[in-house]
Motif scaffolding. Structure first.
Motif, short mmCIF file in Angstrom:
data_model
loop_
_atom_site.label_atom_id
_atom_site.label_comp_id
_atom_site.label_asym_id
_atom_site.label_seq_id
_atom_site.Cartn_x
_atom_site.Cartn_y
_atom_site.Cartn_z
N GLU A 2 0.83 -1.20 0.00
CA GLU A 2 0.00 0.00 0.00
C GLU A 2 0.86 1.25 0.00
N LEU A 27 -5.44 9.46 2.25
CA LEU A 27 -6.32 8.41 1.77
C LEU A 27 -7.38 8.09 2.81
N GLY A 29 -9.41 5.08 3.25
CA GLY A 29 -9.57 3.74 2.72
C GLY A 29 -8.81 3.63 1.42
N ARG A 30 -9.54 3.38 0.34
CA ARG A 30 -8.94 3.35 -1.01
C ARG A 30 -9.42 4.52 -1.86
N THR A 31 -9.87 5.59 -1.20
CA THR A 31 -10.40 6.76 -1.91
C THR A 31 -9.68 8.00 -1.45
N MET A 67 -9.96 6.53 -6.91
CA MET A 67 -10.35 5.26 -6.34
C MET A 67 -9.27 4.24 -6.69
N LEU A 68 -8.62 3.68 -5.63
CA LEU A 68 -7.52 2.74 -5.82
C LEU A 68 -8.06 1.32 -5.84
N SER A 70 -7.74 -2.86 -5.14
CA SER A 70 -7.18 -3.63 -4.02
C SER A 70 -5.73 -3.96 -4.31
N VAL A 71 -5.01 -4.22 -3.27
CA VAL A 71 -3.57 -4.47 -3.41
C VAL A 71 -3.32 -5.70 -4.26
N VAL A 74 -3.75 -4.73 -8.09
CA VAL A 74 -3.14 -3.50 -8.58
C VAL A 74 -2.44 -3.71 -9.93
N ILE A 79 -6.44 2.41 -11.69
CA ILE A 79 -6.86 3.45 -10.76
C ILE A 79 -7.87 4.32 -11.49
#
Length: 1217
Positions: A2, A27, A29-31, A67-68, A70-71, A74, A79
């Motif tokens: 991350e 960040l 979360g993932r936003t 918005m990312l 998930s790891v 990726v 993105i």
């Protein structure tokens, strides 16, 4: 993982955004949410590949959401970046030498990492998916220097709005796949490829007025009244804004090419739009749109850009290609008084840029598959421009050399399916431009335009509207695109052109008198057909016709000399031009909407027409003004064949059409004049005329084959029977002028190899009848093989060769005229004012005598009843002088200053040479060489037409003939060593010509003979026996001087100073008294005709004021009175007394009473009528016994009736006398 993803995203944001700090990167979360961000304009400029002349003034983002994935995903999932609003402002820079420093210090550090390898952060950035709800782009251009100082003429701004944009990464086939599959194409490749696809739902373009327009005085004046139109009826004020395009969707395919070290290498953007529709655009909106497109064109192609201004764009790709394809374009211009519709198919615009060192090469390509321009306001609607209906000869266009292999393709799989055009495009343009402009002799710009055949229908009102639009919208100064020192070339090729011009008799103002003979025929239009038209402009052209290598003054234009901006060359060629008239008659057949049948008559045919022009400045400065003041100008016009096939009515109609085009051209020129150009025009007209014209100019015209056929005007058919045929070979005319210190030398040359004139072999009176011009009434033609009357030669040229000392031979031309005119510039140099004229006419053969030639001139209307030029001929020349080339027929200077100040009055005096009157040194020589003609009086001329037939006897068997080897007339001023200088100067003030020498050599007069055998020294040509023996004959030379007693007289009196008579070989003369009297009468009659023809030519050239009315009167009676006065022993003095001359009078060969002379004439006429009656009786008997048509029998009966009428008239005349 991350943290690595976060650092990669932070790195990307720092690269694109201004003043971005780590504190903003939070960040949830993932936003990630950001707002009110400023995009780095330099990075945007470099990445998108904008032109160097544009500057990103503003780039703001409203709300940004990232918005990312998930790891674990990726590597495969992108993105997602969502932007609610993106505002951009692009401005054209005004100063390239002072680039604005970037306030962002992060950009260099971030950019320095480029080229260090394709890292994880770069892969993450390349795989992003971007969604933008609204993009607002404001584009402002300057439009060049021509609009500086005027805000109403400045190009408007364009507001572009795009909604629902989606940019995502794809594979090489433009399919949306996961990122891992998208990167597989770059494996085992020398380059890194990134493929992206951009889609949008809606695109709108609004044109907005210039912000400073409301402060302009023109805008204030337009608001004073209710009518927004200006003085010329045009609506130019654009203040409310107008939507140009609305609701257009499309897609773009983007290819990014990098090296293995991640350095930018290539960028290709391919935009595809299905259709672009503009249903309603006003007149001010159209003018604003043209100004905007012109401003955008100038912005994209400015060649004066300093490459230092592009140093901040080092991250841009070295190769870029932007292409736009629009399948269908529809543009409608609506107004209360006109409506135009433009339909365009398969439009392709591509611009490729290649950076090599300090140079930026730009290749632009534009292709159009189809083009239609309609005028729907006219009744009925008319298509103005469309492709030709003829099949296209070639499959593809020729690609110029500079466009081949410009650089390797960026997209590796070739062109897409929608980029491939079906068939051959209608218009194709290739242009190469180097920025900044290189120094000569390298070309800064090369343009090649090729066009398939077009059909153009010209309507006057539509042409004036379109010309007004183009004049207002497309105004580009020479220095706006390229610097003055730049060298450029242009090649334009049009495969074919069909030009149709409908006629409106009310607007053309056609004279009613010209339409009397064909009242039932009216012309509906004219058609011009042009094949293989080409236009070339380049200083490196090789001009074959001008032959500059043999002109020492044009050494800088010779082939192999270095080229620069101080010289230029143009050439225009057409393989064939055909002008036809479309006539509507009431006969049966295919009828048009008016109920008349349309027929086409080919009036003019030209083959291999060519125009060549070369110019150069005198001091080597850039050629900015045409023609260059004080420079060198060469113009050449050539035509392989010129054929004219018209009746007199059609000829005058063509001249009226020519005049009509002149008036329309003037209106178009007036429509193109703008208020912002008035100061430029005033500057160009200020100063002396000699400071504006070239110092060395030469113009030439060459026609190899000239054929003029005049037809009879007929109401039953468009093409009547031929009456006169004029054929000429190898016509060459040249004129030049040179400025030499204090004088101007004007010289001209006319060389014509041979001519031939044929006239119809038909019965008719040769006397000029009222209203008759090339028309026969109640003729009885002799039919030829093609059904038309037979044409007989009345004038032709005997081919003769002159042998030189080196053994070679060259032909002697029929006409050879050369003039040299020296005009001093200053009043104190008037002594050098001279005129030298040399004219030679050789090898003339006349089918009749001079009396016969004069009768033909009268019959065909060339000469009127009073001996002056005919009315119709004068009208034709007057119409010719009113056309587009009217300035060539004016004696006033071409440069006129309309200002009312004192300076303009002084300039008019300077340009008109008011100190010059007539030349002080005059030398005029006219030579007639190797002539042969008949000596015919009025009776012989009548017999020629009444008794002519295919079986007629030769001319030498029925009339006298005259031939001479040379006739020379020289007129010049008096010698300089005259003792009485005062009297000489006084005479010169009255008459510049004081000495006249007339000489003839090899004069032979042959009487009629009936011998059938042809001597070995004779050749037969056109039914006339030629004498090959040129030795012998009589030589006669007379010197005439101006009488001293005529100094104060209005009429100049001449006297014979001496007379020389010579005979080279013994001659034998066997002649009776009656024959000698007859010969004397014929000679006087022929000399009278020569004088009257010469007087008519002088009046036609409008030289009455130069030669004087007395000379015209003397020429009218040259044989009957003037010669007798010259050789007479008496003259009337000023006091009325009779004074002796001292010369013996000529013997009076006709010393008969007038009554006896009339009696002889009546006897001859009666004998001719009786002979004619006998021949008609024999002919009538032959027709009755043979199978002949009733028409021939009726013709003979009518001839017999005419002969009876003539006999009764002769009896009445005898009784009256």
């Amino acid at each position: 993982m991350e943290s690595i993803l976060g650092r990669a995203l932070e790195y990307t944001l720092k690269y694109w955004l201004k003043s971005f700090s780590r504190d903003q990167f939070k960040l949830q979360g993932r936003t990630l949410h950001l707002s009110n961000l400023d995009i780095n304009g330099d990075v945007l400029h470099s990445s998108v590949g904008l032109p160097p002349a544009l500057n990103v003034a503003t780039a703001k983002v409203g709300k940004l959401e990232i918005m990312l994935p998930s790891v674990s995903n990726v590597q495969t999932e992108p993105i997602v970046v969502k932007i609610d609003r993106l505002d951009l402002v692009l401005e054209e820079k005004s100063d390239f030498d002072a680039p604005s420093p970037s306030p962002n210090s992060n950009t260099p550090s971030a950019a320095s990492s480029k080229g260090s390898g394709y890292r994880f952060a770069d892969k993450i950035a390349d795989g992003m998916t971007i969604q933008v709800h609204t993009v607002n782009l404001l584009l402002e251009t300057r439009g060049g220097t021509s609009h500086e100082g005027t805000t109403t003429g400045a190009p408007p701004m364009a507001s572009i709005t795009m909604r629902n944009l989606l940019l995502h990464t794809t594979n090489e086939k433009w399919q949306v796949v996961n990122l891992k599959e998208a990167r597989e194409f770059s494996n085992n490749k020398k380059y890194i490829y990134v493929f992206k696809k951009l889609e949008w739902e809606s695109l709108c373009i609004d044109l907005l007025p210039h912000p400073d327009m409301f402060t302009d005085a023109a805008f204030d004046c337009s608001q004073e009244g209710p009518n927004p139109r200006e003085d010329d009826g045009a609506k130019r004020v654009f203040f409310g804004g107008e939507r140009f395009i609305e609701g257009i969707s499309g897609e773009a395919y983007i290819t990014v090419q990098r090296t293995e070290s991640n350095s930018p290498l290539g960028l290709e953007v391919q935009l595809h739009i299905n259709e672009a529709v503009c249903p309603a655009l006003s007149e001010p909106g159209l003018r604003a749109l043209l100004r905007f497109m012109t401003g955008l064109y100038v912005c994209l192609n400015r060649g004066g850009v300093d490459f230092k201004a592009q140093q901040r764009s080092t991250e841009a790709a070295g190769r870029s290609l932007v292409s736009i394809v629009v399948d269908h374009i529809f543009l409608c211009i609506k107004d209360t008084e006109f409506r135009l519709e433009l339909l365009m198919q398969s439009l392709l615009f591509s611009r490729a840029s290649l950076s090599e060192g300090d140079d930026d090469n730009n290749l632009t390509r534009i292709t159009i598959g189809g083009l239609f321009l309609r005028d729907t306001f006219s009744n009925p609607p008319c298509t103005l421009v469309q492709p030709s209906m003829q099949p296209v000869s070639g499959d593809v266009f020729h690609v110029p050399e500079f466009a081949k292999s410009f650089f390797p393709p960026i997209y590796p799989l070739g062109e897409l399916q929608w980029q491939l055009m079906n068939g051959t495009p209608l218009i194709c343009l290739h242009t190469l431009q180097i920025m900044p402009s290189p120094l000569p002799p390298f070309f800064a710009s090369q343009t090649v335009i090729e066009c398939q055949p077009l059909m153009i229908h010209l309507l006057e009102e539509a042409c004036l509207r379109i010309s007004s639009f183009l004049a207002d919208g497309i105004v580009v100064s020479p220095g706006d695109i390229l610097p003055d020192f730049s060298v450029k070339s242009l090649t334009f090729t049009l495969m074919g052109l069909d030009l149709t011009v409908p006629f409106d008799n009310a607007k053309m103002n056609i004279s009613k008198s010209n339409m009397d003979n064909t009242a039932q025929t009216s012309f509906a239009g004219a058609r011009l057909r042009v094949e293989s038209l080409s236009f070339l402009n380049s200083p490196s052209l090789r001009l074959r016709m001008l032959n500059l290598e043999k002109d020492p003054a044009c050494f800088c234009l010779w082939e192999g000399q270095p080229i620069d901006a101080s010289q230029n060359k143009w050439t225009a060629r057409a393989s064939k031009l055909t002008l036809s008239l479309e006539a509507c008659t009431g006969t049966a057949g295919h009828q048009n909407s008016a109920g008349r049948t349309a027929e086409l008559l080919r009036c003019v045919d030209l083959k291999e027409a060519c125009v060549e022009v070369a110019m150069a400045t005198a001091d080597g400065s850039p050629l900015l003004k045409v023609p260059p003041p004080g420079g060198i100008v060469r113009v050449g016009v050539a035509c392989e064949q010129y054929i004219s096939n018209t009746s007199v009515e059609q000829l005058f109609f063509v001249l009226d059409l020519y005049d009509y085009f002149g008036r329309v051209s003037e209106r178009i020129a007036m429509a193109g004049k703008r208020k912002q150009l008035e100061d430029i025009r005033d500057k160009s007209f200020s100063g002396k005329m000699m400071d504006k014209v070239p110092s060395d100019t030469a113009v030439s015209l060459a026609v190899k084959d000239l054929q003029l056929r005049f037809l009879e005007s007929s109401a039953a058919s468009v093409e009547g029977m031929p009456l006169v045929l004029f054929v000429g070979d190898d016509l060459f005319i040249s004129a030049s002028h040179k400025t030499l210190g204090g004088a101007i030398v004007v010289s001209s040359t006319l060389r014509w190899e041979s001519v031939e004139i044929d006239c119809v072999d038909a019965d008719g009176h040769l006397a000029c009848e009222k209203g008759s011009f090339l028309s026969f009434s109640e003729n009885v033609p002799s039919p030829s093989d093609n059904g038309y009357p037979q044409l007989r030669a009345v004038l032709w040229v005997h081919k003769n060769e002159k042998h030189l000392l080196n053994g070679t031979a060259h032909s002697v031309p029929f006409l050879d005229i050369s003039t040299v005119h020296v005009i001093p510039l200053h009043e104190q140099d008037t002594d050098s004012y001279s005129l030298n004229v040399s004219a030679s006419v050789s090898g003339v053969r006349l089918g009749g005598g001079m009396n016969y030639a004069e009768a033909l001139l009268h019959k065909f209307g060339i000469l009127g009843p009073d001996g002056r030029p005919g009315t119709d001929l004068c009208k034709g020349l007057e119409n010719l002088q009113k056309g587009p080339l009217s300035k060539l027929f004016k004696t006033t200077p071409l440069i006129v200053d309309n200002s009312n100040d004192v300076e303009s009055t002084r300039e008019e005096n300077e340009t008109g040479f008011p100190h010059l009157k007539t030349p002080d040194d005059v030398d005029i020589t006219i030579e007639l060489r190797d002539w042969l003609f008949a000596l015919e009086g009025a009776q012989d001329t009548a017999e020629r037409w009444w008794f002519s037939s295919h079986e007629d006897v030769g001319r030498e068997e029925r009339c006298w003939q005259a031939t001479f080897n040379g006739l020379r007339v020289n007129a010049r001023t008096g010698p300089k060593n005259v003792t009485d200088r005062k009297a000489q100067v006084h005479r010169i003030q009255k008459n510049k010509v004081e000495l006249v020498t007339v000489g003839v050599q090899g004069l032979r007069i042959l009487k009629p003979n009936t011998q059938k055998d042809t001597p070995p020294s004779m050749l037969i040509a056109n039914g006339v026996k030629e004498f090959t023996d040129t030795v012998g004959g009589i030589g006669l030379e007379a010197h005439l001087i101006l009488s001293e007693d005529s100094v104060d007289d209005e009429m100049a009196n001449w006297e014979v100073e001496n007379l020389k008579f010579s005979i080279e070989q013994p001659i034998e003369a066997v002649v009776t008294k009656d024959e000698l009297q007859r010969l004397t009468f014929l000679c006087k009659s022929e000399i009278d005709s020569i004088g009257r023809i010469a007087a008519g030519i002088i009046c036609l050239l409008k030289l009455e004021g130069s030669v004087g009315q007395s000379v015209i009167d003397q020429l009218g009676n040259l044989g009957s009175e003037s010669i007798d006065k010259i050789f007479s022993c008496e003259k009337v003095g000023r006091n009325g007394s009779v004074e002796s001359r001292g010369l013996s009078p000529l013997p009076r060969l006709i010393i008969e009473e007038p009554h006896k002379t009339k009696e002889q004439t009546f006897t001859l006429l009666e004998e001719a009528v009786v002979d004619l009656q006998a021949k008609l009786n024999d002919l009538n008997t032959d027709i009755g016994t043979s199978e002949s048509s009733p028409f021939q029998h009726l013709t003979v009966v009518k001839l017999g009736q005419k002969v009876d009428t003539m006999q009764s008239l002769l009896m009445q005349l005898r009784n009256q006398l």
